[in-house]
Structures are given as C-alpha cells and as structure tokens.
Design an enzyme around this catalytic site. Sequence first.
Site, PDB file in Angstrom:
ATOM      1  N   GLU A 107       9.312  -4.312  13.106  1.00 35.82           N
ATOM      2  CA  GLU A 107       8.927  -3.184  12.260  1.00 35.82           C
ATOM      3  C   GLU A 107       7.616  -2.591  12.790  1.00 35.82           C
ATOM      4  O   GLU A 107       6.637  -3.312  12.960  1.00 35.82           O
ATOM      5  CB  GLU A 107       8.728  -3.675  10.821  1.00 35.82           C
ATOM      6  CG  GLU A 107       8.376  -2.563   9.865  1.00 35.82           C
ATOM      7  CD  GLU A 107       8.244  -3.055   8.413  1.00 35.82           C
ATOM      8  OE1 GLU A 107       7.521  -4.033   8.177  1.00 35.82           O
ATOM      9  OE2 GLU A 107       8.864  -2.432   7.534  1.00 35.82           O
ATOM     10  N   PHE A 110       0.812  -1.226   0.000  1.00 34.73           N
ATOM     11  CA  PHE A 110       0.000   0.000   0.000  1.00 34.73           C
ATOM     12  C   PHE A 110       0.840   1.268   0.000  1.00 34.73           C
ATOM     13  O   PHE A 110       0.367   2.327  -0.393  1.00 34.73           O
ATOM     14  CB  PHE A 110      -0.946   0.015   1.225  1.00 34.73           C
ATOM     15  CG  PHE A 110      -0.272   0.386   2.519  1.00 34.73           C
ATOM     16  CD1 PHE A 110      -0.052   1.717   2.848  1.00 34.73           C
ATOM     17  CD2 PHE A 110       0.163  -0.588   3.413  1.00 34.73           C
ATOM     18  CE1 PHE A 110       0.584   2.068   4.027  1.00 34.73           C
ATOM     19  CE2 PHE A 110       0.798  -0.257   4.591  1.00 34.73           C
ATOM     20  CZ  PHE A 110       1.017   1.083   4.891  1.00 34.73           C
ATOM     21  N   CYS A 148       9.760   1.563   3.709  1.00 35.73           N
ATOM     22  CA  CYS A 148      10.724   0.502   4.029  1.00 35.73           C
ATOM     23  C   CYS A 148      12.110   1.067   4.226  1.00 35.73           C
ATOM     24  O   CYS A 148      12.990   0.375   4.714  1.00 35.73           O
ATOM     25  CB  CYS A 148      10.719  -0.549   2.936  1.00 35.73           C
ATOM     26  SG  CYS A 148      11.375   0.094   1.404  1.00 35.73           S
ATOM     27  N   LYS A 184      -1.178  -7.001  -9.481  1.00 31.69           N
ATOM     28  CA  LYS A 184      -2.135  -7.132  -8.372  1.00 31.69           C
ATOM     29  C   LYS A 184      -1.801  -6.002  -7.399  1.00 31.69           C
ATOM     30  O   LYS A 184      -0.881  -6.102  -6.593  1.00 31.69           O
ATOM     31  CB  LYS A 184      -1.955  -8.513  -7.708  1.00 31.69           C
ATOM     32  CG  LYS A 184      -3.205  -9.095  -7.079  1.00 31.69           C
ATOM     33  CD  LYS A 184      -3.794  -8.253  -5.986  1.00 31.69           C
ATOM     34  CE  LYS A 184      -3.046  -8.363  -4.693  1.00 31.69           C
ATOM     35  NZ  LYS A 184      -3.465  -7.355  -3.691  1.00 31.69           N
ATOM     36  N   GLU A 193      -4.844  -3.974  -2.069  1.00 31.49           N
ATOM     37  CA  GLU A 193      -6.289  -3.785  -1.925  1.00 31.49           C
ATOM     38  C   GLU A 193      -6.594  -2.546  -1.079  1.00 31.49           C
ATOM     39  O   GLU A 193      -7.701  -2.038  -1.083  1.00 31.49           O
ATOM     40  CB  GLU A 193      -6.956  -5.033  -1.331  1.00 31.49           C
ATOM     41  CG  GLU A 193      -6.630  -5.341   0.122  1.00 31.49           C
ATOM     42  CD  GLU A 193      -5.232  -5.941   0.321  1.00 31.49           C
ATOM     43  OE1 GLU A 193      -4.477  -6.040  -0.666  1.00 31.49           O
ATOM     44  OE2 GLU A 193      -4.914  -6.283   1.468  1.00 31.49           O
ATOM     45  N   ARG A 194      -5.556  -2.049  -0.353  1.00 27.28           N
ATOM     46  CA  ARG A 194      -5.797  -0.857   0.462  1.00 27.28           C
ATOM     47  C   ARG A 194      -5.554   0.426  -0.319  1.00 27.28           C
ATOM     48  O   ARG A 194      -6.106   1.464   0.032  1.00 27.28           O
ATOM     49  CB  ARG A 194      -4.928  -0.912   1.726  1.00 27.28           C
ATOM     50  CG  ARG A 194      -5.472  -1.937   2.718  1.00 27.28           C
ATOM     51  CD  ARG A 194      -4.686  -1.998   3.977  1.00 27.28           C
ATOM     52  NE  ARG A 194      -3.451  -2.732   3.783  1.00 27.28           N
ATOM     53  CZ  ARG A 194      -2.558  -2.960   4.734  1.00 27.28           C
ATOM     54  NH1 ARG A 194      -2.772  -2.482   5.942  1.00 27.28           N
ATOM     55  NH2 ARG A 194      -1.472  -3.642   4.485  1.00 27.28           N
TER      56      ARG A 194
HETATM   57  P1  NAD Z   1       1.154  -6.740   2.935  1.00 27.74           P
HETATM   58  O1  NAD Z   1       2.077  -7.896   3.098  1.00 27.74           O
HETATM   59  O2  NAD Z   1       0.014  -6.605   3.862  1.00 27.74           O
HETATM   60  O3  NAD Z   1       0.527  -6.736   1.454  1.00 27.74           O
HETATM   61  C1  NAD Z   1       1.349  -6.849   0.320  1.00 27.74           C
HETATM   62  C2  NAD Z   1       0.576  -7.598  -0.752  1.00 27.74           C
HETATM   63  O4  NAD Z   1       0.329  -8.926  -0.294  1.00 27.74           O
HETATM   64  C3  NAD Z   1      -0.779  -6.978  -1.066  1.00 27.74           C
HETATM   65  O5  NAD Z   1      -0.940  -6.924  -2.460  1.00 27.74           O
HETATM   66  C4  NAD Z   1      -1.775  -7.926  -0.405  1.00 27.74           C
HETATM   67  O6  NAD Z   1      -2.984  -8.021  -1.098  1.00 27.74           O
HETATM   68  C5  NAD Z   1      -1.062  -9.250  -0.399  1.00 27.74           C
HETATM   69  N1  NAD Z   1      -1.431 -10.086   0.744  1.00 27.74           N
HETATM   70  C6  NAD Z   1      -1.793  -9.658   1.978  1.00 27.74           C
HETATM   71  N2  NAD Z   1      -2.029 -10.716   2.787  1.00 27.74           N
HETATM   72  C7  NAD Z   1      -1.809 -11.829   2.049  1.00 27.74           C
HETATM   73  C8  NAD Z   1      -1.873 -13.226   2.331  1.00 27.74           C
HETATM   74  N3  NAD Z   1      -2.218 -13.686   3.530  1.00 27.74           N
HETATM   75  N4  NAD Z   1      -1.574 -14.094   1.337  1.00 27.74           N
HETATM   76  C9  NAD Z   1      -1.206 -13.642   0.117  1.00 27.74           C
HETATM   77  N5  NAD Z   1      -1.128 -12.331  -0.198  1.00 27.74           N
HETATM   78  C10 NAD Z   1      -1.423 -11.428   0.752  1.00 27.74           C
HETATM   79  O7  NAD Z   1       2.092  -5.431   2.956  1.00 27.74           O
HETATM   80  P2  NAD Z   1       1.625  -3.919   3.101  1.00 27.74           P
HETATM   81  O8  NAD Z   1       1.179  -3.680   4.500  1.00 27.74           O
HETATM   82  O9  NAD Z   1       0.749  -3.532   1.975  1.00 27.74           O
HETATM   83  O10 NAD Z   1       3.022  -3.166   2.870  1.00 27.74           O
HETATM   84  C11 NAD Z   1       3.851  -2.738   3.896  1.00 27.74           C
HETATM   85  C12 NAD Z   1       5.042  -3.655   4.038  1.00 27.74           C
HETATM   86  O11 NAD Z   1       5.793  -3.656   2.831  1.00 27.74           O
HETATM   87  C13 NAD Z   1       6.032  -3.247   5.121  1.00 27.74           C
HETATM   88  O12 NAD Z   1       6.436  -4.369   5.842  1.00 27.74           O
HETATM   89  C14 NAD Z   1       7.195  -2.669   4.343  1.00 27.74           C
HETATM   90  O13 NAD Z   1       8.458  -2.747   4.989  1.00 27.74           O
HETATM   91  C15 NAD Z   1       7.173  -3.521   3.124  1.00 27.74           C
HETATM   92  N6  NAD Z   1       7.858  -2.874   2.034  1.00 27.74           N
HETATM   93  C16 NAD Z   1       9.108  -3.309   1.752  1.00 27.74           C
HETATM   94  C17 NAD Z   1       9.847  -2.695   0.753  1.00 27.74           C
HETATM   95  C18 NAD Z   1      11.248  -3.135   0.475  1.00 27.74           C
HETATM   96  O14 NAD Z   1      11.829  -2.682  -0.491  1.00 27.74           O
HETATM   97  N7  NAD Z   1      11.834  -4.017   1.275  1.00 27.74           N
HETATM   98  C19 NAD Z   1       9.285  -1.649   0.047  1.00 27.74           C
HETATM   99  C20 NAD Z   1       7.984  -1.224   0.363  1.00 27.74           C
HETATM  100  C21 NAD Z   1       7.277  -1.848   1.367  1.00 27.74           C
END
Ligand code: NAD
Length: 484
Positions: A384, A153, A285, A177, A180-181
């Site tokens: 985190e 998101f 991140c 994909k 969703e948020r």
């Molecule tokens: P999230 O893991 O909640 O969601 C990421 C994606 O995974 C979304 O598209 C979501 O629909 C999907 N998803 C969620 N739950 C799932 C499940 N149970 N099974 C399969 N798919 C699922 O992450 P978020 O909260 O949207 O993003 C924030 C996170 O992303 C933080 O931890 C941040 O550190 C990380 N991030 C990392 C980097 C990097 O370069 N390392 C960059 C940006 C964000």
Amino acid sequence: MDLIGKVLRNYIAGEWRPSAATHSLPVPNPATEELLARVPLSPAEEVDAAVVAAARAFQAWRETPVVERGRKLMRYKRVLEDHLEELARLTVHEAGKALEEARGDIRRGIEAVEFAAGMPTLMMGRVVEDAARGVDQELFRAPLGVVAGICPFNFPAMFPLWLMSIAVACGNTFVLKPSERCPLSAVRLVELLSEVDLPAGVVNLVHGEKEAVDAILAHPAVRAVSFVGTERVGRYVYSQAAANGKRVQCLVGAKNHLIVMPDAVPKQTVGAILSSAFGNAGQRCLAGSVLVAVGEAGEVILPLLVGEAGCLRVGNGIEPDVRVGALIRREHKERVEAWIEQAVAEGAKLLLDGRRADVPPHGYFVGPTILDGVNPDMAIAQEEIFGPVLVVMRAETLEEAIDLANRSRYGNAAVIFTQSGAAARTFRYRIQAGMLGVNVGVPAPMAFFPFTGWKASFFGDLHATGMDAVEFYTEKKVVTTRWW
Ligand code: NAD
C-alpha cells in the site's frame, strides 16, 4: 472553535479536561504547514478515567428506551447538517483534502447517524412460538457496555461518526481515540453532541497514540474495540484485544485493482479512474492503485488518463478548483516519493511524475503519478502506497486480470470497467475482494450495508456499518419460556 496553537483537551464524563500528558504533537495544516493545534499523548490514567466514566453512564443509558436513543441521533443528524460546511472546512484544514471530498467525508458520516437513528427497528429480536410443545423462544439483543473506537487520519469525521453513532444507538457507552494526526474534526463532532443533551459519560474522547491505545486494549471494562488504520497496527490491535477477551474488528490496508476491459466506455472510465486513484491524494482505503488493462484497453485509456491526470490542479483543498490535496505529513510525502523512485529503479516506466507537479511552496504535495510496465512481483504492485500513485499492469484476458488481482494479500475493493454483463459477472464471481465496483471507481457501501474488506484488509468477522455493526455492538440472549 478557537484552537489555534492550543493543546487539545480530552472529553471525559461530560467535561473538557486538560491532559496531564508530558508530550504533545503539533497538528499542522498539511497544505500550508501552519500550526493548527497540539495534541496531547494522553497517559493510561486518562483512558482509565474515560472508561470509568463510560462504565458509570452505561446502566442508565442502556435503560433509556431505544426510541429515545434513536431520537437523539435524529437530532444529532440535524445538528450535523447545520454544521456540514463548517465541519468540511475543518477537515480540509487538518487533513489537507479537497473541499468537495471533505463534504463527502461528512455526508458519509451523517449517513451512519441516519442509519443509527433507526435502531428501534434494527435492534429487534426474533420469536418462535412453540419451539417445543408449549414452549416459546425469544431472541433479545443487548448492548455490550463500554466500547472503544480507534480512528485513522484519512477520514477524520466519517470514522468517528460511523463507530460512535451505531455503538451509542445500540445502548453502549463509547470511548473515542481519534487519530493524533487529525484530531480536530472529532473534537468538533463531540462538541456538537452537547446540542442533543447526551448524558455525561455516554461519549468520551481521549487523544493520544500508542499508550492510549494500549490502555484501551488492556482495560478490563472495555468490551469491544473497533480499529481503522494500517495493517501493521491492526494486526497488533487485533491480537492484543483478542488476547484480552474483547470483541474486535480491524479495518486495515488495501491495494485495490481496477480492471479495464477493451469495451470500457473511455470517457466515463477515465473520469472514474481519476477520482479513484487521485481523489483524497490516494489516501483512501478504497483508492484504485493498480490499473490492469486487458487486451488493447491500455492503448485507448492510458493516453487519455495521463493527459487528464496531468491537468488536475494540486494544492490547498480549500481553493475550489483544487482536485488533489496534500499528503498528511512531510514524512509520508517522502515515503511516497521513495516508492516512486524504487519503482523506477525496478524497471517501471514513469508516464506521469507527480514529483514534478506544479505545487504551492509550502505543504506536503505529490501530484498524480502513473507508472507503466509494472509486474506483480515488484513491491510497488503489492504494498500500500497511500498516495496519488497508480501502477499499470497488462493482461491478455479477464481471467488473467482477475488472477493478477487475486495475488494481492489485500482484498478491500476491486473494480471492473466494461459494457459486458458476462464479464462483470465473471469478475463478481471470481474476484477475492469484498467491495466491488462495476463501472464505479470508489465502490463504497452506504451506511446500511457493511464495509466488507476481505483478506488482509480486515481482521474480524463482523464489519463496520450496516447490520454487521448492530451485531458487533450487541450480544444476543435467547429466552426459553414455558407457562403452566
Ligand atoms: P495508523 O495505523 O497509523 O493509525 C491508526 C490508529 O492507530 C491511530 O489512532 C493511531 O494513534 C494508532 N496507532 C498508531 N501507531 C500505533 C501503535 N504502534 N500502537 C497502537 N496504536 C497505534 O493508520 P493511519 O495512517 O492513521 O491510517 C491510514 C491507514 O488506514 C491505511 O493503511 C488505510 O488503508 C487504513 N484504512 C483502512 C480502511 C478500511 O476500511 N480497510 C479505512 C480507512 C483507512
């Protein structure tokens, strides 16, 4: 784009199609709680339709000369520049970030499009004449086929642009994909592709959550998966994609350390820490989340930092002087507040309590928070938080500060503030993290470099952006030739 209150549609084979999903989620503006749209939780059949469309489009797209693919990316860059302000405002509405940060989100995305437009050079192979007597060897790079991008998101425009532009310029077809948020920016980015006449099926977009992700991970025609999100989901995606024989890269969680040496320049250091720890409300991140003050550095820096952090305006990012926007959802705000509560219970000292910040009546806000007296065994020093919370630890020496940082299971970014070249070199040499800043609070590699998280911040070997991304989205062929 008139989406207010509407259920978003998927983009498959060049057309916007309503989803047959039985469930949809609200997409509120996190700064006002006003409903922007609803996002369908698309079933597996819709992912399948998108993958089939992408597979059908692949051969013709792969045969489109790389120069023409690059030119489409050049045109797309111009379209994005023309819509930069509109896209930034949309991002503010759905992600709650401050307008200037949202502009940065779009700019960083456009940089990847610029990089991808140079694909004729980037995809060049290699040749060795007379590898053996009278025998030549040539290396070609070929696209993989259908590849998918699963996005988080927090940068709702930048990540889709990073993944999609490089994958497509390499000659792959793509299934996106979005989070969703925060799905609206991605919808607009795909709408804008219509201005560059991309053939139907080259880019497809399917909204959804776990079911859609599982369908991508299981689909035999998906060759590679790029994922950006939490460590928990990333571990799952990495293992499932690998078990199904796919190439996979997962950019996941972080706990970034900011080491402040006694010789750091106070004013600039404080400015850089403010933007690192509290920019994007800490939902980055690359956000600095642990400040390690070396020697007497804390005595100089902390009073200034607390004073200035307390003056940052928290609120709706669409207002020009707001510096700290909203957290993404009410549950996330409550989680961040619970972390603060727990840290205090474990003995940390609140120098600044963002729960008491002056915030608008609606929206999911926590102000800048600074906790001193944190020790490395506390959960708040290791996990985190993904909010505007900076914890402070102390070290006697640079070596001790580096050891503290290296205890983290994460290794996304780390920063040193110093005027000493020798200290900066020791830091660069010994620190176990992949994106390093020297007097730079948010050390984000530009699109021509890879985004190099280490340890539990990244699962995979080839990173996003830069030549790593070109390698990730292509496979190599080596041809050995002899002519008689
Ligand atoms: P999230 O893991 O909640 O969601 C990421 C994606 O995974 C979304 O598209 C979501 O629909 C999907 N998803 C969620 N739950 C799932 C499940 N149970 N099974 C399969 N798919 C699922 O992450 P978020 O909260 O949207 O993003 C924030 C996170 O992303 C933080 O931890 C941040 O550190 C990380 N991030 C990392 C980097 C990097 O370069 N390392 C960059 C940006 C964000």
